[in-house]
Design an enzyme around this catalytic site. Sequence first.
Site, short mmCIF file in Angstrom:
data_model
loop_
_atom_site.label_atom_id
_atom_site.label_comp_id
_atom_site.label_asym_id
_atom_site.label_seq_id
_atom_site.Cartn_x
_atom_site.Cartn_y
_atom_site.Cartn_z
N ASP A 827 0.82 -1.21 0.00
CA ASP A 827 0.00 0.00 0.00
C ASP A 827 0.86 1.26 0.00
O ASP A 827 0.46 2.29 -0.51
CB ASP A 827 -0.91 0.01 1.23
CG ASP A 827 -1.77 -1.24 1.27
OD1 ASP A 827 -2.17 -1.61 2.37
OD2 ASP A 827 -2.01 -1.83 0.21
N CYS A 859 -5.19 -0.46 -12.70
CA CYS A 859 -4.95 -0.52 -11.25
C CYS A 859 -6.15 0.17 -10.61
O CYS A 859 -7.28 -0.22 -10.86
CB CYS A 859 -3.61 0.09 -10.87
SG CYS A 859 -3.22 1.64 -11.70
#
Length: 932
Positions: A827, A859
Amino acid sequence: MDMMTEVRKLWERITELHTMSMRLVSSGSYNVRASEMAHLQDRTPKTVTCVVHFLDDSCETFEIDKRAKAQNLLDKVFEHLELVEKDYFGLQYLDLPPGDDALRWLDPLKTIKKQCRVGPPFEFFFRVKFYVSDPSKLAEEYTRYHFFLQVKRDILSEKLVCPPSQAALLASFSVQSELGDYNPDEHKDGYLADFLFIPSQTDDFEKMVCEKHKQHRGQTPADAEYNFLDKAKRLDMYGIDLHNARVRDQSNIEIQLGVTSAGLVVFQNNVKINTFSWAKIVKISFKRKQFFIQLRREAVSVENDSIENLIGFNMISYRSCKNLWKSCVEHHTFFRLHHPNPPSKKIFSIGSKFRYSGRTEYQTLEEGKRRAKIDRTFSRSPSKRYARRTVGGVSRDAILEEKRYIEGYRNLTKSQTFTSNSTNSTHNFNRYDGVNSHTRATLPHDYKSRASWNDGTRSEKSDDDGGFLSHNTSRDTYPAPAPTKVVNFNSSEENTRSDQYYDIPAYEEYISNGNGYADGHGLVTIRMTPDDLGRFGFNVKGGADQGMPIIVSRVAPGTPADIAIPRLNEGDQVLFINGRDVSQHTHEQVVMFIKASRETHSGELVLVVRPNVYVGEDQSEEPDFTYIPETHQIASSSSSANTLESSLMLLQESLESGAALAQFEQLYRKKPNMTMNAARNESNIPKNRYRDISPYDKTRVVLKTGTSGDYINANYVNMEIPGSGIVNRYIAAQGPLPNTCTDFWQMVWEQHSSLVVMLTTKVERGRVKCHQYWPELYETEDFGALQITCVKEEETPSFAFREFNLTHVETSEERHIRHMQYIAWPDHGVPDDPSDFLEFVMKVRQNRSGMVEPTIVHCSAGIGRTGVLITMETAMCRVEARQPVYPLIVVKEMRDQRAMLIQTASQYKFVCEAILRVYNEGLVKPSEDYHR
């Protein structure tokens, strides 16, 4: 006569009844024993006492009806903690006989007395039962805090084994959470001596922690704890429920079986030697002390079907074997199923009827989406000090609590615990409440803390992070600022900015690493003078020593930086400080320059900044200065400049010197004169995931039969490989929204695409990154005129592969779609090691072999990781074609077709290093089909 006879008979009956009644009165019985037992039962308490030890070393006593199920105790515990995401947690108790396998999980469907053989009072330990695979799935900061406490405890008790370098990094995040930014005036040598992070801690280890602590400047407790978990999740033994076993053969080798969210892992001497994912396991079973897993036939690497696919292990005891089996059942149900399977209704079934009875992770996440976010305020407890001062120095008490529990040590002294109901001050983690606003609750009582913004105290100490220069400023110090648009950075809420037309979060607000700034509208000069206490009211991050540009990280409301005209904004890149170019200076030097401006004659601070492009209204302009690389500019003057080898040598040198990143940062993010008008049409605005990520009109994908128009946020990106005649065709798209799934599949159908590559998980850091636009395995879902059926699904820790049948309902035409998802991208930032990503790219290339239709790549926004993959595959093709590889030229060619592909400098550095690794290790070699 007859009457007299009747009277006589009546009299005789009365006499008989009277005699019988007298006999009853003259006799009696009294059950003494029954009366005493009934009396004792009335006096016996109807409740049992339960003492629960929490992760912050506090404890609480609960009274539970002795006939109640254990779920009653769990409910009271969760209510006491005010814990929302409670399904990841459970209560453990000490079983008899004590040993390495003596801790059991409390079954909520049984009474406490039927399970616990130690007590009353019964003692329980509140612990994480199901370790989430990614902390981004946890929506609540409060939940992540409890995970943070659990993993810290796991490291200290040696349940989680990690190398010293990783342990030092994790410890530094823990220190950042508790003490805040490193301050040389306060954090003298030995300031970590009272902390115990690992067993057998040394002074050298503490020095490593101190050096890493200095690098975490600006991180709030929530940030530090998230980074802690994000690093910890990558350790081999993270979240492992370990069980001792032996190999079921003549060798009888001692091993450990670990149950995880992904499957069953085999360890030997704390080294992972094998993994069996849930997708490969058909059945788990046990018989006495033997535990078995049956694998799918295709999961067994054999060439004939006669090889046994049943693997067995010998456990220590029957009870430990059943405990392992139950753990497998619970973990598989929790992490893999949408809802628990109903209990078996067979009356005469053989074997254990145990099944997991709680909610699954899927149900927890779904409920989290529906539940309103809680702006929670809570106290962080200080770390327990494990050191004690002696005449000879410091000797650490290394008796670890988890081991004491198993050995039967149960009564913790009050001096060793910190009660959650103490007078510790609370902490609101809205970032505008202050910079590093760590409460005194996180510090020892004799530690001089730096108050948060709303503490209302003042101090002359300065902030090393830049222009705030103090952590102690009260909001009342400054006059109320004029109404401004304020972004709430509370970690439990999505960061959104509203305007009069729509309310869609800007993609830049999701960029979590320091390189996530955007080029703006040329250069802006901002002048400000400090307040009475010498503060400017902003923080900066980055520096040449960190490989990052100098970025404004925070601006406090009402401060000189906030009320300056023009205003200094978060995300602005600082280029000059009082006329000095700071691009090659370290972070500490930049801070020193800011402080030194107070000593000048005017006391004025003059900043030349490149504004954040998304703060203003018009997002179409580019900076005045752009760097457009040409081949002759990048290549060296050597005669072999255009060869593959020399281009990669040049790339290596430019990475080492920092020139590569400097060139990348000056490349335009959007091609000049390219319009994006379609994205700004009122009907199309709700179709954009982020308001600032739009497709060019010239190269956008136009739907022929869209359900609500021809617009979709996607661009054609065609990458030609010189000298080979190959053109790799892609469609770079954003991750579908709930209202754009039908358009997405319509695009797949119209473009005849047979491969979809997904480079994000559905949820990261509690935020939805992409809507699930496909059905579950063996399920079918309709999207307009198209019907999708998932016919295959396989998952590894890094990848997920799916196959769909896509059917046009009206024509009955059917196509086969392959879906490849990369799920190991962290992340924050980029992967530490490119191995998994390179393996994924190689698999994508295999699936693209011979394909002429465009491959759809997405994405979340369709620019960052999407650009990395396209660049990586393009570079591999250039290597095979013996063509020079200039990544910057590749990025420029991509950005000419879709704006901002490869979003950050860290992503660009990652892909450049991956290209060098591919070439140096021979993962991709120049093909003999292309002559020199």
